[in-house]
Design a protein around this motif. Structure first.
Motif, mmCIF file in Angstrom:
data_model
loop_
_atom_site.group_PDB
_atom_site.id
_atom_site.type_symbol
_atom_site.label_atom_id
_atom_site.label_comp_id
_atom_site.label_asym_id
_atom_site.label_seq_id
_atom_site.Cartn_x
_atom_site.Cartn_y
_atom_site.Cartn_z
ATOM 1 N N PHE A 304 0.770 -1.226 0.035
ATOM 2 C CA PHE A 304 -0.128 -0.014 -0.015
ATOM 3 C C PHE A 304 0.789 1.298 0.013
ATOM 4 C CE2 PHE A 304 -2.878 -3.044 2.228
ATOM 5 C CZ PHE A 304 -3.997 -2.974 1.169
ATOM 6 N N GLY A 305 0.650 2.101 -0.873
ATOM 7 C CA GLY A 305 1.314 3.589 -0.973
ATOM 8 C C GLY A 305 0.532 4.264 -0.037
ATOM 9 N N THR A 306 0.720 4.079 1.319
ATOM 10 C CA THR A 306 0.218 4.747 2.394
ATOM 11 C C THR A 306 0.697 6.189 2.810
ATOM 12 O OG1 THR A 306 -0.447 2.431 3.600
ATOM 13 C CG2 THR A 306 -0.297 4.332 4.875
ATOM 14 N N ASP A 307 2.186 6.259 2.720
ATOM 15 C CA ASP A 307 2.798 7.488 3.212
ATOM 16 C C ASP A 307 2.534 8.068 4.391
ATOM 17 O OD1 ASP A 307 3.626 7.331 0.620
ATOM 18 O OD2 ASP A 307 2.067 8.407 -0.305
ATOM 19 N N ILE A 345 6.131 7.758 4.109
ATOM 20 C CA ILE A 345 7.165 8.902 3.894
ATOM 21 C C ILE A 345 7.080 9.927 4.939
ATOM 22 C CG2 ILE A 345 8.027 10.583 2.546
ATOM 23 C CD1 ILE A 345 6.590 9.195 0.097
ATOM 24 N N PHE A 346 8.213 9.745 6.086
ATOM 25 C CA PHE A 346 8.140 10.681 6.876
ATOM 26 C C PHE A 346 9.028 12.004 6.657
ATOM 27 C CE2 PHE A 346 7.426 6.701 9.163
ATOM 28 C CZ PHE A 346 6.500 7.038 10.278
ATOM 29 N N GLY A 347 8.431 13.134 7.309
ATOM 30 C CA GLY A 347 9.116 14.497 6.858
ATOM 31 C C GLY A 347 8.581 15.362 5.843
ATOM 32 N N GLY A 348 7.053 14.977 5.588
ATOM 33 C CA GLY A 348 6.768 15.958 4.561
ATOM 34 C C GLY A 348 6.393 17.308 5.276
ATOM 35 N N ALA A 370 5.006 -6.022 6.977
ATOM 36 C CA ALA A 370 6.037 -5.077 6.998
ATOM 37 C C ALA A 370 5.533 -3.636 6.729
ATOM 38 C CB ALA A 370 7.198 -5.210 5.730
ATOM 39 N N VAL A 371 6.716 -2.772 7.405
ATOM 40 C CA VAL A 371 6.614 -1.246 7.112
ATOM 41 C C VAL A 371 7.712 -0.870 6.769
ATOM 42 C CG1 VAL A 371 6.212 0.907 8.253
ATOM 43 C CG2 VAL A 371 4.922 -0.955 9.018
ATOM 44 N N ILE A 372 7.536 0.069 5.625
ATOM 45 C CA ILE A 372 8.871 0.547 4.911
ATOM 46 C C ILE A 372 8.900 2.107 5.076
ATOM 47 C CG2 ILE A 372 10.235 1.128 2.719
ATOM 48 C CD1 ILE A 372 8.990 -1.439 1.937
ATOM 49 N N ALA A 373 9.771 2.497 6.003
ATOM 50 C CA ALA A 373 9.705 4.004 6.284
ATOM 51 C C ALA A 373 10.791 4.852 5.549
ATOM 52 C CB ALA A 373 9.857 4.005 7.964
ATOM 53 N N MET A 374 10.376 5.584 4.884
ATOM 54 C CA MET A 374 11.373 6.485 3.964
ATOM 55 C C MET A 374 11.279 7.874 4.904
ATOM 56 S SD MET A 374 12.342 4.692 1.551
ATOM 57 C CE MET A 374 12.848 5.772 0.511
ATOM 58 N N THR A 375 12.518 8.500 4.862
ATOM 59 C CA THR A 375 12.605 9.781 5.452
ATOM 60 C C THR A 375 12.837 10.660 4.562
ATOM 61 O OG1 THR A 375 14.822 9.268 6.246
ATOM 62 C CG2 THR A 375 13.073 9.073 7.672
ATOM 63 N N GLY A 376 12.343 12.122 4.207
ATOM 64 C CA GLY A 376 12.532 12.885 3.247
ATOM 65 C C GLY A 376 11.774 12.627 1.829
ATOM 66 N N ILE A 377 11.467 13.701 1.387
ATOM 67 C CA ILE A 377 10.925 13.763 0.030
ATOM 68 C C ILE A 377 11.595 14.396 -1.044
ATOM 69 C CG2 ILE A 377 8.829 14.456 -1.358
ATOM 70 C CD1 ILE A 377 7.123 14.674 1.108
ATOM 71 N N ARG A 378 11.988 13.270 -2.043
ATOM 72 C CA ARG A 378 12.671 13.856 -3.162
ATOM 73 C C ARG A 378 11.976 14.709 -3.896
ATOM 74 N NH1 ARG A 378 15.348 15.535 -7.736
ATOM 75 N NH2 ARG A 378 16.599 14.021 -8.735
ATOM 76 N N ILE A 408 12.700 17.896 4.281
ATOM 77 C CA ILE A 408 12.378 17.590 5.544
ATOM 78 C C ILE A 408 11.690 18.630 6.220
ATOM 79 C CG2 ILE A 408 13.583 16.841 7.711
ATOM 80 C CD1 ILE A 408 14.027 14.642 6.013
ATOM 81 N N SER A 409 10.640 18.343 6.936
ATOM 82 C CA SER A 409 9.908 19.479 7.798
ATOM 83 C C SER A 409 10.663 19.972 8.533
ATOM 84 C CB SER A 409 8.871 18.681 8.609
ATOM 85 O OG SER A 409 8.329 19.358 9.262
ATOM 86 N N PRO A 410 10.655 21.533 8.524
ATOM 87 C CA PRO A 410 11.494 22.339 9.367
ATOM 88 C C PRO A 410 11.175 22.035 10.842
ATOM 89 C CG PRO A 410 10.659 23.461 7.715
ATOM 90 C CD PRO A 410 9.790 22.165 7.548
ATOM 91 N N ALA A 411 10.107 21.530 11.176
ATOM 92 C CA ALA A 411 9.938 21.051 12.614
ATOM 93 C C ALA A 411 10.810 20.050 13.093
ATOM 94 C CB ALA A 411 8.330 21.004 12.696
ATOM 95 N N LEU A 412 11.545 19.332 12.450
ATOM 96 C CA LEU A 412 11.915 17.937 12.909
ATOM 97 C C LEU A 412 13.512 17.980 12.310
ATOM 98 C CD1 LEU A 412 9.257 15.366 11.717
ATOM 99 C CD2 LEU A 412 10.177 16.242 13.866
ATOM 100 N N GLY A 413 13.856 18.234 11.128
ATOM 101 C CA GLY A 413 15.280 18.044 10.626
ATOM 102 C C GLY A 413 15.938 16.777 10.831
#
Length: 461
Positions: A304-307, A345-348, A370-378, A408-413
């Motif tokens: 699933f492209g859950t994001d 996708i985390f960090g949007g 499974a969970v695939i956790a990407m960080t950052g959005i190209r 990457i969300s400025p609130a997190l970095g």
């Protein structure tokens, strides 16, 4: 007068992680060029040890009149550890130039993401924007007759850096006319052995508006389909001729429209084909009937492209479903024994510690395989992420994005990466591409581009 050309098609992809990806786009172009009477040869760089030596041998052997180069990806789309391929493509184009005066034609999904920028950098003669089944034969015809490549009622041509980019005025409406890819032009068996499945496409286009996604740019905003019998004819033919049992549907959303997905499953089941398959699904368009049909047709795992699982982030990313859709889809998978993955996708834009926590909490509730956790959005040209990244000061107005930039969300970095990695270390079903927390992390390195044929196949099978 014979207008047949000797056409050399090069699949430029050399990435083998997580699995080597069968070059289905180049295979389609090989088939269409051959149908138009041209002599076609191919060079697949994926399994080549020395590109220069391979180019020497192939060009000397064929003496091509035209060299086509398929660019599938621009980079690995993983963050923070990212690999860009654009300089490799530059070396390839320069290497071809050194060995032949034949015009060079670029194409592929990677090229279509930013065609003018890539043409400017690589310096090819012609670029095909979008699907090539109509454009590529027309270009070959113009070259064979030594006619200029200029705009016509069917094709738009735009000069770039001494070359020209060509795009169709309209897209192909009924995809059955595209035929089937020339799979035998490439080492199908090797891809199957290394990757565990072969890829197949049933539709093109996406009318959703996710802020980061390039699919509408590459394939258009209208969904265009192959008929269910045509799709299953291809599967059956390769199954009977080559013994291929495992397939991955590379559509950006296999189950949209849901009726089309059901028709394909029903067609597979009615023929009693001995196959297993997987694909990318949208959690909103799934019901009991579809799960039953998927199960009886050989589906073993879905992604699933859950994001995100946070209502705030689902809205910010402009996804078309909600948390209840994720719950229903996950429950159906459990009910039918379908292994499934949620890709995140985390960090949007707008991501905070709270929204990260909401997503993690929902994943704990859903219990996916499974969970695939990407960080950052190209950040890709033509997507809404460009405007967002400019607003938040993460890119400059003159950045052409040829080399990867991630939002990457400025609130997190950077603390976001450590947070997700720490959680994944404590949960065996979580995988974080882009930072080596597991020995098999690279098995999912290119997940976000959603174009490879089953990086979860071995994990979920």
């Amino acid at each position: 007068m014979n207008h047949s050309l000797r056409v050399l098609l090069i699949s430029a992809n050399t990435e083998k992680l997580p699995d080597p990806v069968f070059p289905i786009g180049a295979a389609y172009m090989a088939a269409v060029a051959e149908r138009h009477g041209h002599t076609v040869d191919t060079l697949d760089l994926c399994f080549v040890e020395n590109v220069g030596v391979a180019l020497d041998a192939k060009i000397r052997e064929q003496l091509p009149d035209v060299v086509g180069i398929s660019l599938r990806n621009l980079d690995s789309s993983a963050y923070p550890q990212n690999t860009s391929y654009i300089d490799d493509y530059k070396q390839l184009v320069d290497g071809v130039r050194e060995r032949t005066n034949a015009p060079i034609v670029l194409g592929g999904a990677g090229f279509t993401v930013m065609p003018y920028t890539i043409m400017e950098y690589l310096g090819a003669d012609v670029g095909v924007i979008g699907e090539g089944e109509g454009v590529f034969p027309w270009i070959l015809h113009q070259l064979a007759q030594r006619q200029p490549i200029r705009s016509t009622p069917e094709y738009e041509c735009h000069p770039v850096n001494g070359g020209v980019c060509v795009s169709p005025v309209t897209r192909i409406k009924h995809l059955d006319i595209t035929g089937v890819p020339g799979r035998r032009r490439f080492d199908m068996g090797r891809y199957y052995e290394r990757g565990g499945a072969l890829n197949i496409q049933t539709k093109r286009g996406c009318y959703f508006e996710c802020v980061f996604c390039s699919y509408p740019l590459i394939e258009g905003s209208k969904v265009r389909m192959r008929s269910a019998p045509a799709v299953v004819d291809e599967i059956q033919a390769v199954r009977e001729e080559c013994g291929i049992r495992h397939w991955f549907f590379v559509d950006n959303i296999f189950n949209m429209p849901i009726r089309h997905a059901k028709d394909i499953c029903d067609e597979i089941a009615s023929r009693q084909l001995d196959i297993e398959w997987s694909g990318y699904l949208n959690p909103k368009f799934i019901d009991d009937e579809l799960c039953r049909l998927m199960s009886v047709s050989g589906c073993k795992a879905i992604e699933f492209g859950t994001d995100s699982g946070s209502a705030t982030m689902i809205a910010n990313l402009k996804k078309e479903f909600d948390a209840d859709d994720l719950r229903q889809a996950s429950a159906l998978c459990h009910s039918y024994g379908l292994k499934f993955c949620h890709s995140l996708i985390f960090g949007g834009p707008g991501e905070t510690r709270r929204t990260v926590s909401e997503t993690i909490t929902l994943m704990d509730e859903l219990q996916p395989t499974a969970v695939i956790a990407m960080t950052g959005i190209r950040i890709l040209p033509g997507t809404e992420m460009v405007e967002i990244a400019l607003r938040d000061g993460q890119i400059d107005a003159d950045d052409n994005l040829l080399y990867p930039k991630f939002y990457i969300s400025p609130a997190l970095g950077d603390e976001l990466i450590d947070c997700i990695e720490a959680y994944a270390q404590a949960h065996s079903n979580w995988i974080v591409p882009g930072k080596g927390i597991k020995t098999n992390v690279q098995v999912l390195q290119k997940l976000r581009e959603r174009k490879i044929k089953g990086q979860l196949w071995r994990l979920l099978r």
